[in-house]
Design an enzyme around this catalytic site. Structure first.
Site, mmCIF file in Angstrom:
data_model
loop_
_atom_site.group_PDB
_atom_site.id
_atom_site.type_symbol
_atom_site.label_atom_id
_atom_site.label_comp_id
_atom_site.label_asym_id
_atom_site.label_seq_id
_atom_site.Cartn_x
_atom_site.Cartn_y
_atom_site.Cartn_z
ATOM 1 N N ARG A 90 0.829 -1.203 0.000
ATOM 2 C CA ARG A 90 0.000 0.000 0.000
ATOM 3 C C ARG A 90 0.866 1.257 0.000
ATOM 4 O O ARG A 90 0.565 2.232 -0.700
ATOM 5 C CB ARG A 90 -0.924 0.010 1.218
ATOM 6 C CG ARG A 90 -1.745 1.282 1.340
ATOM 7 C CD ARG A 90 -2.619 1.283 2.577
ATOM 8 N NE ARG A 90 -3.358 2.534 2.681
ATOM 9 C CZ ARG A 90 -4.270 2.791 3.628
ATOM 10 N NH1 ARG A 90 -4.538 1.888 4.550
ATOM 11 N NH2 ARG A 90 -4.895 3.949 3.652
ATOM 12 N N ASN A 144 -10.707 -4.044 -1.027
ATOM 13 C CA ASN A 144 -10.611 -3.035 -2.075
ATOM 14 C C ASN A 144 -9.723 -3.487 -3.229
ATOM 15 O O ASN A 144 -8.821 -4.297 -3.024
ATOM 16 C CB ASN A 144 -10.047 -1.732 -1.483
ATOM 17 C CG ASN A 144 -11.093 -0.967 -0.715
ATOM 18 O OD1 ASN A 144 -12.237 -0.849 -1.147
ATOM 19 N ND2 ASN A 144 -10.704 -0.429 0.432
ATOM 20 N N CYS A 164 -19.051 -1.591 1.368
ATOM 21 C CA CYS A 164 -18.170 -0.481 1.719
ATOM 22 C C CYS A 164 -18.814 0.265 2.878
ATOM 23 O O CYS A 164 -20.044 0.231 3.045
ATOM 24 C CB CYS A 164 -17.989 0.442 0.514
ATOM 25 S SG CYS A 164 -16.925 1.874 0.815
ATOM 26 N N HIS A 194 -16.465 4.044 -4.162
ATOM 27 C CA HIS A 194 -15.521 5.157 -4.028
ATOM 28 C C HIS A 194 -15.682 6.200 -5.128
ATOM 29 O O HIS A 194 -14.763 6.971 -5.397
ATOM 30 C CB HIS A 194 -14.078 4.655 -3.959
ATOM 31 C CG HIS A 194 -13.773 3.923 -2.692
ATOM 32 N ND1 HIS A 194 -12.529 3.427 -2.387
ATOM 33 C CD2 HIS A 194 -14.562 3.597 -1.632
ATOM 34 C CE1 HIS A 194 -12.561 2.833 -1.214
ATOM 35 N NE2 HIS A 194 -13.790 2.918 -0.737
ATOM 36 N N TYR A 244 -13.941 10.520 -1.570
ATOM 37 C CA TYR A 244 -13.025 10.092 -2.624
ATOM 38 C C TYR A 244 -13.116 10.995 -3.853
ATOM 39 O O TYR A 244 -12.213 11.008 -4.686
ATOM 40 C CB TYR A 244 -13.305 8.641 -3.025
ATOM 41 C CG TYR A 244 -12.833 7.647 -1.997
ATOM 42 C CD1 TYR A 244 -11.530 7.171 -2.010
ATOM 43 C CD2 TYR A 244 -13.683 7.198 -0.991
ATOM 44 C CE1 TYR A 244 -11.084 6.273 -1.055
ATOM 45 C CE2 TYR A 244 -13.247 6.305 -0.025
ATOM 46 C CZ TYR A 244 -11.944 5.847 -0.066
ATOM 47 O OH TYR A 244 -11.506 4.959 0.895
#
Length: 421
Positions: A90, A144, A164, A194, A244
């Protein structure tokens, strides 16, 4: 009822356990299996999970294992919350795109594509093993990028629904501002995972009074502050975008900002280290306050509600989930995965009628859906050219020079996770 959690060693898991304990009348879990290859983390999380159940008087049994096949055997539902490559991957997703002047984020843009490429093959392998062991099990995906992963699962014929916590977060926030019970708030939540907007906030159900104009008039500053967007954006649009959308509406500002501080992954990694130390304390028998800063707020309540509805044990029956479009948004393909309110029962999720987005929103949704098509193709079939095309199609990239440079970086940083590379 038996549930299995793949990625059960996550520091998220005590949030989920707390929800199972508090809402046991809604979802009467008899056996909960936490599955994770990281034995050290799993021992710490499993120990705290058992203490939380014991403190709250939950009679269910909690089992920990690294054996996926044994863990999912006989499960009524399997929850996926894994992170391929961990926080280290990440961190890379959030940093190398910045070298090209693009947003570094783990679920959208180039970093989101990298995560999809690592994740989709692993999730599909898990799902096939679940299907061999128990073909009737539901798969609830919290991994995700949820939209792309859920689409991969559905296209492969799995009984899957994506979840989510963005929508439930808005529901709870608006309920507090309106001083009503959360169950009284129904969202006209429309979009992709998102990439969504609240086009209405209704009291009492889908046909209730739309109080969004009042919310914006009385609390627009608070809502905008939480989203880190200017209030005039909300006032001019008359809707509440997911946070987002800041990556789209303020891209260059966000890139400059991200270049001046440690990545979110670095922050989370430090937080996880502290959380795991806490989890090892045998006196701790509740989720610590620090977990609230980790992310995933209200995930447990959303997961319990969804699992209960799918398994026929209760739940609200109406929830924002990720599922096939099936004509709900006529400008998108039927097999696109959208995020909207849906009626959920033992047969799955059926989208409810939603407001039709005007062209400004529909255009962006169609654009990102096309990117997701290409991203899934790259995840399933591999190849540098497919990665390049997905990046070129993404509205946060969209330039030949950027797509070329980002493709090189994505492949270089992910070779160990990409069989074709």
């Amino acid at each position: 009822m038996k549930l299995a959690v793949v990625g059960g060693g996550s520091t998220y898991t005590p949030e989920l356990i707390d929800g199972f304990a508090r809402l046991r009348d809604t979802l009467p879990v008899e056996e909960l299996v936490l599955i994770d290859p990281a034995a050290d983390r799993l021992d710490l999380v499993g120990g705290l999970a058992r203490r939380i159940f014991a403190k709250q008087g939950h009679p269910g049994r909690i089992v920990t294992t690294a054996d996926l096949d044994a863990g999912v055997e006989g499960a009524d539902a399997v929850l996926l919350q894994l992170r391929v490559g961990g926080q280290a991957a990440r961190n890379e997703d959030e940093t190398w795109p910045l070298e090209c002047g693009c947003v570094g984020q783990e679920t959208t843009g180039a970093g989101g594509l990298a995560k999809a490429l690592r994740t989709v093959p692993v999730v599909l392998d898990i799902a096939e093993r679940v299907r061999r062991t128990n073909p009737d099990a539901w798969i609830i995906d919290f991994t995700n990028p949820v939209g792309i992963v859920t689409r991969a699962l559905l296209r492969a014929g799995h009984k899957a629904v994506g979840l989510c916590n963005v929508a439930i977060g808005f529901q709870r926030k608006f309920a507090r501002l309106l001083d009503v019970a959360p169950g009284e708030v129904h969202l006209d939540h429309v979009g992709l995972n998102h990439l969504s907007w609240e086009f209405g906030v209704r009291l009492g159900g889908p046909a209730g009074e739309d109080v969004l104009p009042r919310l914006l008039a009385e609390h627009g500053g608070t809502i905008a502050g939480d989203l880190r967007m200017p209030r005039q954006i909300l006032d001019r649009l008359g809707v509440v975008p997911s946070y987002y959308l800041r990556y789209f509406y303020a891209h260059d500002e966000v890139v400059r900002e991200l270049g001046t501080k440690p990545s979110r992954a670095a922050e989370v990694a430090a937080m996880e280290k502290e959380l795991l130390e806490m989890y090892g304390d045998p006196a701790l028998d509740e989720k610590p306050a620090l977990l609230g800063k980790r992310g995933g707020a209200f995930y447990s309540e959303a997961a319990v509600d969804l699992a209960a509805a799918l398994l026929g044990g209760g739940g609200s029956g109406v929830q924002v989930v990720n599922t096939y479009n099936a004509g709900t948004l006529p400008f998108l393909p039927d097999d696109a995965v959208i995020e909207v309110q849906a009626r959920v029962d033992g047969t799955g999720a059926t989208p409810l009628a939603v407001p039709s987005p005007d062209p400004m929103y529909a255009g962006l949704l169609a654009h990102v859906t096309t990117y997701e098509d290409l991203a899934l193709d790259a995840a399933l079939r591999g190849g540098r050219d497919r990665v390049f095309k997905a990046l070129l199609a993404h509205p946060l990239v969209g330039q030949f020079e950027y797509a070329e440079a980002l493709t090189d970086r994505l492949v270089a940083h992910n070779r160990e996770h990409l069989a074709w590379a």
